[in-house]
Motif scaffolding. Structure first.
Motif, PDB file in Angstrom:
ATOM      1  N   ALA A 133       0.830  -1.203   0.000  1.00 49.95           N
ATOM      2  CA  ALA A 133       0.000   0.000   0.000  1.00 49.95           C
ATOM      3  C   ALA A 133       0.866   1.255   0.000  1.00 49.95           C
ATOM      4  N   GLY A 134       1.980   1.218   0.702  1.00 46.63           N
ATOM      5  CA  GLY A 134       2.878   2.369   0.724  1.00 46.63           C
ATOM      6  C   GLY A 134       3.473   2.661  -0.642  1.00 46.63           C
ATOM      7  N   PHE A 135       3.847   1.615  -1.368  1.00 47.64           N
ATOM      8  CA  PHE A 135       4.407   1.820  -2.713  1.00 47.64           C
ATOM      9  C   PHE A 135       3.340   2.337  -3.680  1.00 47.64           C
ATOM     10  N   ALA A 136       2.085   1.966  -3.454  1.00 49.96           N
ATOM     11  CA  ALA A 136       1.012   2.392  -4.349  1.00 49.96           C
ATOM     12  C   ALA A 136       0.471   3.773  -4.008  1.00 49.96           C
ATOM     13  N   ALA A 137       0.901   4.350  -2.892  1.00 50.94           N
ATOM     14  CA  ALA A 137       0.416   5.667  -2.479  1.00 50.94           C
ATOM     15  C   ALA A 137       0.714   6.711  -3.558  1.00 50.94           C
ATOM     16  N   PRO A 138      -0.142   7.732  -3.712  1.00 53.36           N
ATOM     17  CA  PRO A 138       0.034   8.722  -4.780  1.00 53.36           C
ATOM     18  C   PRO A 138       1.394   9.429  -4.745  1.00 53.36           C
ATOM     19  N   ASN A 139       1.937   9.676  -3.554  1.00 52.31           N
ATOM     20  CA  ASN A 139       3.216  10.385  -3.490  1.00 52.31           C
ATOM     21  C   ASN A 139       4.405   9.500  -3.873  1.00 52.31           C
ATOM     22  N   ILE A 140       4.210   8.162  -3.879  1.00 49.94           N
ATOM     23  CA  ILE A 140       5.264   7.228  -4.307  1.00 49.94           C
ATOM     24  C   ILE A 140       4.998   6.764  -5.732  1.00 49.94           C
ATOM     25  N   ASN A 141       3.776   6.283  -5.982  1.00 55.42           N
ATOM     26  CA  ASN A 141       3.326   5.881  -7.323  1.00 55.42           C
ATOM     27  C   ASN A 141       4.273   4.863  -7.968  1.00 55.42           C
ATOM     28  N   ALA A 142       4.626   3.824  -7.184  1.00 55.25           N
ATOM     29  CA  ALA A 142       5.446   2.728  -7.702  1.00 55.25           C
ATOM     30  C   ALA A 142       4.834   1.416  -7.220  1.00 55.25           C
ATOM     31  N   PRO A 143       3.643   1.079  -7.715  1.00 50.88           N
ATOM     32  CA  PRO A 143       2.936  -0.095  -7.189  1.00 50.88           C
ATOM     33  C   PRO A 143       3.730  -1.387  -7.363  1.00 50.88           C
ATOM     34  N   ILE A 144       3.956  -2.075  -6.250  1.00 54.80           N
ATOM     35  CA  ILE A 144       4.658  -3.355  -6.230  1.00 54.80           C
ATOM     36  C   ILE A 144       3.918  -4.270  -5.263  1.00 54.80           C
ATOM     37  N   THR A 145       3.497  -5.423  -5.721  1.00 53.91           N
ATOM     38  CA  THR A 145       2.856  -6.403  -4.831  1.00 53.91           C
ATOM     39  C   THR A 145       3.703  -7.665  -4.681  1.00 53.91           C
ATOM     40  N   THR A 146       4.575  -7.935  -5.654  1.00 53.03           N
ATOM     41  CA  THR A 146       5.489  -9.077  -5.578  1.00 53.03           C
ATOM     42  C   THR A 146       6.846  -8.644  -6.110  1.00 53.03           C
ATOM     43  N   ARG A 147       7.875  -9.396  -5.766  1.00 54.24           N
ATOM     44  CA  ARG A 147       9.216  -9.153  -6.296  1.00 54.24           C
ATOM     45  C   ARG A 147      10.029 -10.432  -6.188  1.00 54.24           C
ATOM     46  N   ASP A 148      11.251 -10.403  -6.723  1.00 54.35           N
ATOM     47  CA  ASP A 148      12.143 -11.557  -6.621  1.00 54.35           C
ATOM     48  C   ASP A 148      12.472 -11.854  -5.164  1.00 54.35           C
ATOM     49  N   MET A 149      12.838 -13.088  -4.893  1.00 47.64           N
ATOM     50  CA  MET A 149      13.307 -13.475  -3.575  1.00 47.64           C
ATOM     51  C   MET A 149      14.770 -13.048  -3.426  1.00 47.64           C
ATOM     52  N   THR A 150      15.146 -12.537  -2.259  1.00 44.68           N
ATOM     53  CA  THR A 150      16.532 -12.126  -2.062  1.00 44.68           C
ATOM     54  C   THR A 150      17.447 -13.356  -2.020  1.00 44.68           C
ATOM     55  N   ASN A 151      18.678 -13.136  -2.482  1.00 46.36           N
ATOM     56  CA  ASN A 151      19.733 -14.164  -2.484  1.00 46.36           C
ATOM     57  C   ASN A 151      19.389 -15.383  -3.335  1.00 46.36           C
ATOM     58  N   ALA A 152      18.563 -15.175  -4.365  1.00 41.44           N
ATOM     59  CA  ALA A 152      18.230 -16.245  -5.302  1.00 41.44           C
ATOM     60  C   ALA A 152      18.654 -15.796  -6.700  1.00 41.44           C
ATOM     61  N   PRO A 153      19.858 -16.165  -7.149  1.00 38.12           N
ATOM     62  CA  PRO A 153      20.341 -15.711  -8.455  1.00 38.12           C
ATOM     63  C   PRO A 153      19.481 -16.243  -9.600  1.00 38.12           C
ATOM     64  N   GLU A 154      19.478 -15.485 -10.700  1.00 41.52           N
ATOM     65  CA  GLU A 154      18.718 -15.920 -11.870  1.00 41.52           C
ATOM     66  C   GLU A 154      19.256 -17.246 -12.412  1.00 41.52           C
ATOM     67  N   HIS A 155      20.559 -17.434 -12.331  1.00 39.63           N
ATOM     68  CA  HIS A 155      21.172 -18.669 -12.808  1.00 39.63           C
ATOM     69  C   HIS A 155      22.528 -18.859 -12.137  1.00 39.63           C
ATOM     70  N   LEU A 156      22.997 -20.099 -12.154  1.00 38.64           N
ATOM     71  CA  LEU A 156      24.319 -20.461 -11.664  1.00 38.64           C
ATOM     72  C   LEU A 156      24.941 -21.427 -12.660  1.00 38.64           C
ATOM     73  N   TYR A 157      26.181 -21.149 -13.073  1.00 36.37           N
ATOM     74  CA  TYR A 157      26.917 -22.052 -13.946  1.00 36.37           C
ATOM     75  C   TYR A 157      28.206 -22.457 -13.235  1.00 36.37           C
ATOM     76  N   ASN A 158      28.491 -23.748 -13.243  1.00 38.13           N
ATOM     77  CA  ASN A 158      29.721 -24.252 -12.638  1.00 38.13           C
ATOM     78  C   ASN A 158      30.433 -25.171 -13.618  1.00 38.13           C
ATOM     79  N   PHE A 159      31.730 -24.947 -13.787  1.00 43.52           N
ATOM     80  CA  PHE A 159      32.565 -25.800 -14.621  1.00 43.52           C
ATOM     81  C   PHE A 159      33.781 -26.198 -13.782  1.00 43.52           C
ATOM     82  N   TYR A 160      34.143 -27.462 -13.821  1.00 45.82           N
ATOM     83  CA  TYR A 160      35.262 -27.874 -12.987  1.00 45.82           C
ATOM     84  C   TYR A 160      36.042 -29.004 -13.651  1.00 45.82           C
ATOM     85  N   SER A 161      37.294 -29.101 -13.250  1.00 40.00           N
ATOM     86  CA  SER A 161      38.160 -30.179 -13.698  1.00 40.00           C
ATOM     87  C   SER A 161      39.038 -30.585 -12.523  1.00 40.00           C
TER      88      SER A 161
END
Length: 231
Positions: A98-126
């Motif tokens: 509700a705070g993000f949707a307030a007229p003085n902020i006007n940045a409505p957000i109800t969901t977002r990414d989870m913290t510390n969860a990278p979009e991808h991980l690649y590992n290569f090893y020998s």
């Protein structure tokens, strides 16, 4: 405390001892996930809060091969790679949304990414392991995709965007040499690529990313000598 429901499905194919081809799917449904958000009270700090709910789902693919299985001259050499692709989401508390949707902020957000969860991980090893000479060598290369580290907030009628860590890579080397039953010498070199670590403010409401911090960690070397014996 957070509560988790985990769902995992994995398929492995082992063509020979030391070889592996694998694929898996996973999903975690989280009640009261612990999230990291920014707070501004004259200065900015990060704190942990419980959000109502969230989920994390994705796929992982892995290949591991013993090269010595195919060529005798490469006995003891193994190579492998895995890739993980992650989609995550948390639901914001009602008062925060509700705070993000307030007229003085006007940045409505109800969901977002989870913290510390990278979009991808690649590992290569020998790895190289030769018991006859007590020699072990391991090389690991990792790429971590963009990762949310701090959720958005507001301060005195101003919108403060989320903070993301941009994709970066690392390369680590480890060499171990045994001398008889009791002595082992180990050399480690970490972060050989010495990438630039960048954190940026990111939101569809501010346009392009805005740099928050940018730095390099440097390359780290260590040398260790281990002597072990039983009394």
């Amino acid at each position: 405390m957070s509560a988790l429901e985990n769902y995992d499905l994995r398929l492995d194919y082992v063509p020979y001892a030391g070889g592996l081809v694998s694929t898996s799917w996973f999903r975690k449904e989280v009640k009261d996930p612990i999230e990291y958000v920014q707070k501004v009270v004259g200065f900015t700090y990060t704190t942990a809060e419980n959000y109502p709910e969230g989920f994390l789902t994705g796929y992982e693919f892995e290949v591991r091969q013993d090269i010595g299985h195919f060529w005798d001259s490469f006995e003891g050499v193994s190579v492998g790679a895995n890739a993980t692709f992650i989609d995550s989401q948390v639901t914001l508390p009602a008062d925060e949304a509700a705070g993000f949707a307030a007229p003085n902020i006007n940045a409505p957000i109800t969901t977002r990414d989870m913290t510390n969860a990278p979009e991808h991980l690649y590992n290569f090893y020998s790895t190289y392991d030769l018991p006859s000479t007590e020699t072990q060598v391991a090389l690991f290369y990792t790429v971590q995709g963009d990762t949310l580290v701090e959720g958005a907030t507001q301060s005195h009628g101003n919108f403060v965007p989320s903070v993301y860590a941009r994709e970066y890579d690392t390369l680590n080397l480890s060499i171990s040499q045994g001398f008889g039953k009791y002595v082992k010498l180990q050399l480690q070199a970490k972060n050989l690529t010495n990438p630039r670590i960048e954190e940026v403010y990111r939101s569809p409401y501010i346009g392009d990313d805005v740099t928050k911090t940018s730095y390099t960690k440097g390359i780290e070397y260590s040398l260790g000598l281990t002597v072990s014996f039983a009394l």
